[in-house]
Design an enzyme around this catalytic site. Sequence first.
Site, short mmCIF file in Angstrom:
data_model
loop_
_atom_site.label_atom_id
_atom_site.label_comp_id
_atom_site.label_asym_id
_atom_site.label_seq_id
_atom_site.Cartn_x
_atom_site.Cartn_y
_atom_site.Cartn_z
CB CYS A 41 21.39 22.21 -13.66
SG CYS A 41 23.07 22.78 -13.52
CG HIS B 81 24.60 19.42 -15.77
ND1 HIS B 81 23.69 20.44 -15.98
CD2 HIS B 81 23.92 18.26 -15.83
CE1 HIS B 81 22.49 19.88 -16.17
NE2 HIS B 81 22.61 18.57 -16.08
#
Length: 1028
Positions: A50, A305
């Site tokens: 990510c 994330h």
Amino acid sequence: MFGDLFEEDFSFISNNHCGKGKKSKPRDSEPPAPRDFTRLSGIKNQGGTCYLNSLLQTLLFTPEFREALFSLGPEELGTLDDSSKPDAKVRIIPLQLQRLFAQLLLLDQQAASTTDLTESFGWNSHEEMRQHDVQELNRILFSALETSLVGTSGHDLINRLYHGIVVNQIVCKECKNISERQEDFLDLTVAVKGVTGLEEALWNMYVEEEYFENENLYRCGACDKLVEASKSAKLRKLPPFLTVSLLRFNFDFEKCERYKETSCYTFPIQINLRPFCEQTEMDDSEYMYELFSVIIHKGGCYGGHYHVYIRDVDELGNWQLQEEEDRLIEDKALRDIKNAKEIENPLAVLKGILAEEESKQIPVDQLGQKLLEKKGVSWNKKYRKQYGALRKYLQNHPQIFQFSPDENKVGLKEKHKLLFKSDSQGQDLQSSPHKNDVQWNSEKTLTRLRDGSAGCHWFDLNDSKVQPIKEKDIEKQFQGKESAYMLFYRKSELKRPPEARGNPRYQIPEHLLNEMNAANTELQKKRAECDSANNGIDLHLHLSSCYKFHNGALHPSLTWKESVVDLTIDRRKTLGDLRQSVFQMLESWEGDMILSIAKPLPAGLHLYQILDGDELTLDGIGLADGADLFVWNGKEVGGTKVMTGPDHEPVVINVLHLAEYNEGGKGQHFTESQHVFSCSTKVGDLHTALAPSGGIILKNGSGLDKEAKNWEVFREEDMKETVKSVGLTDGCSVLILDSHDQSFVNVSSGNLTAFTYDISWLQVKNFCRTDGDEKHVKITATIETVMSDIKRKAIRELQLEEELANDSCLRPISGNGKLLSPVPEDYTVKEAELKMGSLLGLCHGKAPASTQLFLYFIVGSDQNASPEMEIVVEETVSVKECLNLMLEKSGLSGDNWHLRRIDWCYEAGEALSQENATLKELNVCRGDTLVIMEGKLPPKGFLKIPIWWLKSSSHKKRGENAQDQVNGMTCKMDALQVSPSGDSPEYIHPDMDLCYAGSIEIAGEASLEDLKMQYVLIWHLLICHVQW
Ligand SMILES: [Zn+2]
């Protein structure tokens, strides 16, 4: 950790099959989802990538970066197609990045894959995909790109866009000498701890001065001594794109661990960098920067994330916030309702359309066309039924509509034109001036809204997901577990060319445009295929020309296969489309074509409702996959009028006549035939048809697969009922009794109570075929019916060869599916002890005659080791003969065998020791199971005596006094059971320590002395061999 991850070694790459050539992964059957309403593409998460995705999106939405990259042509980079050629110089990383950008801009998919790009990094395993720091990655990626662009016009791409200079100066208080050191940067790292925001951090770094004084003096090179001095840093050169990394991750030296700084840290959308610069006299525009990307880290310092907020500078995406979207949908719904209401009134609709035509008159057929275009309805479909033809309707309202002299054109009468206008303006002063001019195209509204909110265009790009956000949402990322981690500013002065706005194709090289176009075409094709595959239904068309009507139903005149045409069609198409397709398939069709729902019934094909409403979708009229349709003229088939609908369903009825006694003079015999009646047939008519000379008719309601019921007599009042109303369905039986049989029936009770025999069925299942087609049929019988009759009938019903009658038999099937012993052919149902309704198997092999026995046998008592076998023997054979036959059948030889019965727990039981007795004498019955056991039975007159060994409680040494022990043993002989040929007895004397030592076979008349001798012999064997 990335070390050489991004380094391109050309010699290595030339052997590496990166890029196109390597794409041999199996294609997904479902094409990827298209982009959603934002019209932007996300990037798939390949497992912990990510941070890479966030960075790639930021670079993509740096138009100057992507355009600089796109400007590098194949003459400089090579092409991916050449990547497998040994001597080709192919710069894989920039090429893969170009392609990925092109996909992100143009390929209509929800999310792109970075697999090819990461493969170009040499980054294949999950280990390498593990999350890394995005700041680190940014530097590595830039340096990798720089390295791979060496020697091309793009060699300074990174420098041009991101390179800045910081200058550090120390000024000697005494000689004013300035010692200066320059530092290059591609991004600035700023502190978060103890600072409230970006401006304060920059102030601390580039405005505040540090002093060398008191104990902490500076050694001046010029003065050559320790002096007081001031130290400062300034931004000497500002890059067009300023990247700022926030030091969110710190090390706590006391706790000796990393931690994430979650305190509030503000940063502005616009920032003026003049105060932090060395040169401050230029125009303000030189110092103004605008935020365009915020990479956000969510989670702790050991994982989490990343996603990114990006301003879509070129406005490539559709920035439409959900609430606004909702409002639009609401608006549209309101409009639709209004539209629908309006549409109900044709006068208002036509007036509306003509009012838009100003003063003009338009041709009547054009008015119909406009009606279809603007309201989406056709006059003929929507209004004709109620209001008649359009022209007629217009003519019927002469006070409103005015025709041209030739009656071909029509317009509104003057006063209605005015009325209509003032009307519409009067009622919606507040809303758009064109309310009556219904917004046909929602795009217009979208454009207007988008224009209104220009300047925002922030999106949250979170791997595959892209959604619009408001600019003020950025403030949410000032602090906390989920907070800004990297900031990207662009110089405000950088203006985008107007042609780039909203144009994702801008500056993309031709070959990539072509590649993306081709890929999109392919995608569209696959989606369409997938779509129609998901919506395709198969219809079976039965053509009337291939059918004949006889015996109460439609039957194909050829084979079923030849009379049916299969057609696959999209269920969203209309009935009209279907009709069109059928017409095309049947080129020679003449006259009306009626499509009726058909259903194959046991009696034949039956027709139901006619399909009507050509504008309805197939889905809408409930046509399911596999539906049968009959194509005909709606009246007759081959000259016969065909009755349709559920009220005329044909029913197959079994008609039984009690016949004369059959040849053998034994048992009851029936003639049986099948007749088809419409379910609307009156029972009286059925009676007349089946028993024209009178008689009694009885019905049995048990159809196929239904439980057996009793016979019932139809009474006089039933005659007016229909086949359907009395419950006669497919497979039901009626029994016709002639007048002389009527004595069997007790009519008053309505039940067949006085009939001599119970008429019922046996079911016969076909076991003769090995192809798994185990059909089964029902055979009518009474308890007096002879088995051979049942077999013959079953063979006929099962459509097997008549010859099979000579080599087959009927075997009852037990509850657990086992085939039991065959029934003798000359037995009646009663003699065979068969219950009515029970199941029989039709099997190969002759049935035993009544003087024969059908036996099962196994070898050894272990059922698993030896399969059960079957044999038919005369009941007069001896045990010995029977054993030999069985041995022969099981392929065994020798004479070391004997037969036993099987006991109740299915183990070898009593031996059949009388070898010469017949099976009949020993009461062996049909269906018994015998066991062939190894070993000989003792000859006749011999006894088999078990021998026990007494162990005295004070153990003597083995063999010391054997004779005594034998004597002791013999004394106790009478305490033991002596059984002829028995097995080891279970009797154990309680006071003595007895051991079973085997058995001795000895003639019945032998003396006790002989037995002793035998035993001593055994005993010697015993003491010599410990193992006994
Ligand atoms: Zn100095």
